[in-house]
Design an enzyme around this catalytic site. Structure first.
Site, PDB file in Angstrom:
ATOM      1  N   THR A  93     104.410  31.918  19.284  1.00  8.23           N
ATOM      2  CA  THR A  93     103.364  32.838  18.568  1.00  8.23           C
ATOM      3  C   THR A  93     101.924  32.554  19.276  1.00  8.23           C
ATOM      4  O   THR A  93     100.948  32.173  18.732  1.00  8.23           O
ATOM      5  CB  THR A  93     103.435  32.227  17.342  1.00  8.23           C
ATOM      6  OG1 THR A  93     104.524  32.398  16.698  1.00  8.23           O
ATOM      7  CG2 THR A  93     102.413  33.142  16.182  1.00  8.23           C
ATOM      8  N   HIS A  94     101.991  32.535  20.740  1.00  8.57           N
ATOM      9  CA  HIS A  94     100.915  32.355  21.486  1.00  8.57           C
ATOM     10  C   HIS A  94     100.307  33.901  21.816  1.00  8.57           C
ATOM     11  O   HIS A  94     100.269  33.865  23.022  1.00  8.57           O
ATOM     12  CB  HIS A  94     101.113  31.440  22.475  1.00  8.57           C
ATOM     13  CG  HIS A  94     101.706  30.232  22.140  1.00  8.57           C
ATOM     14  ND1 HIS A  94     102.181  29.354  23.108  1.00  8.57           N
ATOM     15  CD2 HIS A  94     101.748  29.646  20.810  1.00  8.57           C
ATOM     16  CE1 HIS A  94     102.516  28.080  22.278  1.00  8.57           C
ATOM     17  NE2 HIS A  94     102.408  28.393  21.199  1.00  8.57           N
ATOM     18  N   ASN A  95      99.730  34.472  21.001  1.00 10.09           N
ATOM     19  CA  ASN A  95      99.413  35.946  21.334  1.00 10.09           C
ATOM     20  C   ASN A  95      97.786  35.624  21.432  1.00 10.09           C
ATOM     21  O   ASN A  95      97.244  35.252  20.439  1.00 10.09           O
ATOM     22  CB  ASN A  95      99.630  36.885  20.211  1.00 10.09           C
ATOM     23  CG  ASN A  95     100.984  36.866  19.420  1.00 10.09           C
ATOM     24  OD1 ASN A  95     101.207  36.036  18.662  1.00 10.09           O
ATOM     25  ND2 ASN A  95     101.977  37.652  19.893  1.00 10.09           N
ATOM     26  N   GLN A 149     102.723  34.216  26.427  1.00  9.60           N
ATOM     27  CA  GLN A 149     103.380  33.143  27.010  1.00  9.60           C
ATOM     28  C   GLN A 149     104.551  33.494  27.749  1.00  9.60           C
ATOM     29  O   GLN A 149     105.367  34.305  27.183  1.00  9.60           O
ATOM     30  CB  GLN A 149     103.435  32.044  25.870  1.00  9.60           C
ATOM     31  CG  GLN A 149     103.342  30.572  26.474  1.00  9.60           C
ATOM     32  CD  GLN A 149     101.830  30.259  26.696  1.00  9.60           C
ATOM     33  OE1 GLN A 149     101.259  30.064  25.498  1.00  9.60           O
ATOM     34  NE2 GLN A 149     101.535  30.085  27.770  1.00  9.60           N
TER      35      GLN A 149
END
Lengths: 589, 250, 213
Positions: A515-517, A347
């Site tokens: 934590t937008h993996n 992101q």
């Protein structure tokens, strides 16, 4: 000494958001389901209660609810030419653990992706031509459309009770919502949360500039709600301890408050916590999973046979599970062959700080994780990118989620980092600053990928996941462009000083972003460029489904959770109504 | 959190008390708080720190250094009065100092800036190593840090901050960064961790603390929120009971 | 102790002297407005309440909360014919003055032996400090403060309040006859409790000392 257990119908790896929903649906359909969760069981009472949970040091700084990185970390390098080293302390992204998973401590920001996102490659080519994109950018279509997913988005939002205002109902633009959104079939289950002062200021300024502000869709509920599972949630009180914390009031939509009571009451389901799955086991053909091997909290090794294996852990862990199990061909960036680990994205986050006089009281500590006001005018493909040289965009919003002082004490650029000058600035600006979040898309590239590290191991002796990632030039240019637009909004708010911080390279693991993996077990219609088919079923091993944001071919301008919820219901539909009635490949390769 | 059983059956007169500590009630007393950890509001500036981690010369450096990082001024208390050295001491003496939340396996390499902290040292080891080098250096210069002028102290700290001097294996910038980070934590964390004494830092900026129901207040746009800050460890008489598990474990 | 309507400053000074000299005796920081006479008839001179009659203690209660209740009684947002009768004739200034008076008053608690069992009090404390997963209610203290001492701008004190009054208030939220809680926060909580839960919580909070401002 491995103990072999009695066979069950389904093993679910990871009992977080996805695992809870999948397990509930399959147990309710009569199947025997075992849920293996590496972390602990925890519940609203007593583990989430305040005031103990309102402890910034423990939960924000020491990351008490997150994956124990002393036993299992991730290694990282910006480029393949470097040696990856362990991320020894979590900062940039914070994988969760435990019953309920990361959803327990999410911010509740609940957006749908747009129709364009699911066919990004095709539509980008159509609109901007074949040569618009850098050849290293590997964006793809998903293999599903927004229309396929719409009923599942709806179902997920009603499970959560998400608070918002529709902007487009069945093609009809509705005032007060986001006019750019793709059509939804009905209103949100609950109305928007109350607007924060910073959001009101933002809304006025953004409207004045001709943009289209709308209330941030929030799964911290605006009012009491009973969901279709019969479970009640309460209204959020804007405590300002949302992301990284659990909600004491039963007001945040998390597995414990939306589905676990039903799941845990079903005798078809068995929860086993403290169980670290080591691999999915395959038969000699390597085309059929026989179950999983796991090690429990006291170190005993078990084999759990099952007819169907669903890996529903965090995106990065799904990828690692396939690599450790040797399911699918690992991606090699030098040859561009292989698929597992391919198209890892993230992101692209930027921010703008608007500083006001000491007579303007913002009260940042009063907030939910999603009580913002936003515009999508510069998100996705909502604006014409001709001549700009990049694709994608960011939502821009006054997204004030907290005022927790160890981490939040904004000061203008040029302020010393310590001493009297710092202290003066902190006092002067703490309650008089509005922060904008610019939440940007992330294209995938040939060079950004995931694989297994050759050197570093976890506490069980297995290789850590290795992450190779840097921001593509496309995304940095996007960040610069949207930040300039956002600065104008800050000025229009009448701030004394506006400071834009566009994302700059290189990507660093030392600063929190999101934590937008996403990516690594990408979904698609072509097995040459995807790991799972449109139903999230492994191309290689039909009785393995991989449900997570690891399925995303690239990441869009919005938080990934709602889309994952929709994909979960979409996949479960296919599993229940197609796969389990006739096990085998749902899509011919 | 400890379960403290308090059943107050009020007998006779005297429910109301103006002073926080005194009580005219005849009630069963609360169980005694752990010794040396029971702090009342407003009474603590004089309380000495019982150091578990820092030796005397380390503590002298830390106290003086923290006070330069966050000095006392007209805004309010500085790091020293806020108990920041105490916070550092208890964190370093406990599980976090010993390496909790730190992936500790080798091999080790310096890595790029993007790859973050890569030294083999736990925070406790890092501080001991660095402070030994610093105190050795200062000894050789003749003036202990605590006796330097404020300007000289600032200059010394800046040299640590910007430099890459090797402090027994710890680059000085890494030591400084950790010292500053922990100083800010000690200033702004809940008083149960031993810093932010009497919530001076929270009061200074207007952060209300751990009791946080703002359902009504969020509607009052632009109105300054005025309420005494509240610690997660305070009881109904505003006595703060620091976590008996200090240093806090996860 | 009744304070006559003398010069306010002198009254306050006297009050302060009296406080220092006779610790624990009732007093007030603000002067009692004329409109207080009617309230004092049931609620007591300094708002000490009448616990067995379920007439709540007002002394030291949040001024904001007291004012809101008066407004809601007057408008009918909080349904109570007796209180409506008293509240309706009040102007906003009256309500402000009454709230100021009672919120700064302190009054002795007359002891009422609790008939609650040890088990009830334990459960009440559990609800107060921890909540209940099975009932799906959060800790009362999370909004009402440590041991129900009240949190400014958020929730009134419960400590030392009449158990009968607390029972009646919780029951009216549970039955949805009282509807003036912002966000339905109390309706949601009380709706999950049964009569014995309510009795336990009420008994527990009533047993705690109430604190003066």
């Amino acid at each position: 000494m491995v103990q072999r257990l009695k066979e069950v119908d389904v093993v679910v790896i990871g009992v977080g958001m996805v695992g809870s929903i999948v397990a509930k649906e399959l147990a309710a359909a009569g199947y025997k389901v075992v849920g293996l969760e590496r972390g602990e069981a925890r519940f609203t009472v007593p583990q989430f209660q305040s005031p103990a949970i309102h402890d910034e040091l423990r939960f924000d700084i020491r990351k008490a609810l997150m994956q124990d990185n002393t036993r299992e970390a991730v290694t990282f390098r910006n480029h393949s030419s470097e040696t990856a080293l362990p991320i020894r302390r979590w900062e940039s992204f914070l994988p969760g653990t435990g019953l309920g998973g990361s959803m327990v401590h999410w911010n509740g920001q609940t957006y749908r992706f747009q129709a364009n996102d699911f066919e990004l490659a095709t539509r980008t080519r159509e609109r901007y031509g074949r040569h618009f994109l850098d050849p290293d950018v590997t964006i793809q279509d998903w293999g599903v459309t927004y229309d396929d997913l719409e009923p599942h988005y709806d179902r997920f939002e009603y499970l959560l009770g998400t608070s918002g205002k529709a902007g487009n109902i069945k093609g009809q633009v509705v005032p007060g919502g986001d006019p750019f959104e793709s059509p939804r079939s009905r209103e949100y289950p609950t109305p928007p949360q109350k607007e924060h002062y910073s959001g009101a200021m933002f809304r006025k300024a953004a409207s004045g500039l001709g943009y289209h502000p709308f209330p941030q869709p929030s799964s911290n509920l605006s009012q009491p709600y009973t969901n279709p599972e019969g479970i009640k949630l309460n209204a959020c009180v804007f405590c300002g301890f949302c992301e990284r914390y659990a909600c004491e009031h039963f007001a945040k939509s998390v597995p414990q408050t939306i589905i676990l009571p039903v799941l845990l009451a079903n005798p078809n389901f068995e929860l086993r916590t403290g169980c670290q799955v080591q691999r999915i086991n395959l038969d000699s053909t390597r085309k059929k999973a026989t179950g999983v091997t796991y090690i429990d909290a006291v170190g005993r090794e078990f084999e759990q046979p099952a007819s169907l294996v669903i890996t529903s852990s965090f995106a990065l862990n799904n990828v690692r599970m396939l690599l450790l199990s040797r399911i699918g061909t690992p991606y090699d960036p030098t040859t561009a062959k292989g698929v597992v680990g391919r198209n890892y994205a993230y992101q692209t986050m930027s921010s703008v700080a608007s500083f006001f006089g000491e007579d303007v009281f913002i009260n940042p500590f009063m907030a939910s994780g999603a009580s913002g006001t936003l515009i999508n005018d510069f998100a996705g493909d909502n604006f014409d990118h001709s001549g700009l040289g990049f694709i994608g965009g960011s939502f821009i919003g006054a997204v004030n989620t907290n005022g927790r002082p160890i981490q939040y004490h904004p000061v203008p650029p040029g302020t010393p980092s310590w001493g009297k000058g710092w202290k003066d600035a902190v006092v002067k600006h703490y309650n008089h600053t509005v922060m904008f979040s610019l939440h940007g898309s992330s294209v995938s590239t040939r060079q950004n990928y995931l694989d297994l590290d050759p050197t570093y191991k976890d506490a069980w002796g297995q290789p850590l996941l290795r992450m190779t990632f840097d921001f593509p030039q496309n995304d940095l240019e996007m960040a610069a462009y949207v930040t300039a637009k956002a600065v104008e909004i800050g000025k229009a708010m009448g701030a004394k000083q506006v400071a834009g911080s566009p994302r700059k390279g290189p990507y660093t693991t030392t600063q929190y972003q999101t934590t937008h993996n996403t990516g690594g077990t990408v979904m698609g219609s072509d097995p040459g460029t995807s790991v799972v088919n449109r139903y999230l079923q492994s191309w290689d091993v039909p009785n393995v489904f991989v449900i997570g944001a690891s399925a995303y071919p690239q990441n869009a301008s919005w938080n990934p959770t709602n889309t994952l919820g929709a994909l979960t219901y979409w996949a479960i539909d296919a599993i229940k109504n197609k796969y389990l009635k006739n096990p085998g490949r749902l899509v011919s390769a | 959190m400890n379960k403290v059983t308090r059943r107050a059956f009020v007998a006779g007169i005297g429910a109301a008390s103006m002073a926080p500590a005194a009580s005219a009630l005849s009630e069963e007393p609360a169980p005694a708080a752990p010794p040396s950890s029971h702090t009342s509001l407003g009474a603590q500036n004089a309380a000495p720190v019982v150091y578990l981690f820092f030796n005397a010369s380390e503590a002298a450096f830390i106290e003086a250094a923290c006070e330069r990082l966050i000095p006392a001024d007209e805004n309010g208390a500085g790091a020293l009065a806020a108990g920041v050295p105490n916070y550092l001491d208890k964190q370093l003496a406990g599980a976090w100092g010993a390496g909790e939340r730190l992936y500790r396996s080798g091999p080790w390499a310096a890595g790029s800036a993007s790859q973050g902290y890569q030294l083999p040292f736990t925070p406790a080891e890092l501080f001991h190593q660095a402070l030994r080098a610093i105190n050795h250096d200062l000894d050789s210069r003749g003036t202990p840090f605590s006796e330097m002028t404020a300007e000289a102290q600032d200059a010394y700290l800046k040299s640590l901050e910007g430099g890459s001097a090797d402090l027994n294996g710890v680059p000085s910038g890494v030591f400084f960064g950790l010292l500053l980070q922990m100083t800010v934590e000690g200033f702004f964390s809940d008083p149960v961790y031993g810093g932010n004494r009497d919530m001076v830092a929270w009061r200074m900026i207007g952060f209300p603390g751990a009791y946080a129901d703002y359902y009504d207040s969020i509607d009052r746009h632009g109105v300054k929120f005025e309420r005494e800050p509240m610690s997660l460890g305070e009881d109904s008489e505003r006595h703060i009971h620091p976590d008996p598990n200090i240093p806090a474990h996860l | 102790m009744r304070l006559r309507r003398t010069d306010t400053g002198l009254t306050l000074a006297l009050a302060a002297l009296i406080t220092v000299a006779t610790h624990g005796i009732a007093h007030a920081k603000a002067a009692a407005p004329a409109s207080a006479k009617v309230c004092q008839g049931c609620h007591g001179v300094h708002g000490e309440g009448n616990a067995p009659a379920a007439i709540p203690r007002l002394a030291g209660q949040s001024a904001e909360y007291l004012r809101k209740q008066l407004e809601d009684y007057a408008s009918g947002d909080r349904a109570n014919p007796i209180m409506k009768n008293f509240a309706k004739p009040l102007t906003h200034a009256d309500m402000e003055a009454l709230a100021a008076y009672f919120s700064t008053a302190s009054a002795p608690r007359t002891a009422i032996p609790s008939t609650a069992s040890a088990a009830d009090l334990d459960f009440g404390q559990e609800l107060a400090r921890q909540g209940s997963e099975v009932k799906r209610v959060q800790a009362c203290d999370s909004c009402h403060g440590p041991d129900g001492v009240g949190v400014l701008h958020a929730a009134p004190y419960l400590a030392g309040q009449s158990a009968e009054y607390l029972t009646s208030a919780l029951t009216s939220f549970q039955q949805r006859t009282r509807k003036n809680d912002p966000g339905k926060l109390m309706t949601s909580v009380a709706g999950q409790l049964d009569a014995s839960d309510i009795a336990a919580a009420a008994a527990y909070f009533s047993s705690l000392p109430s604190n003066a401002p």
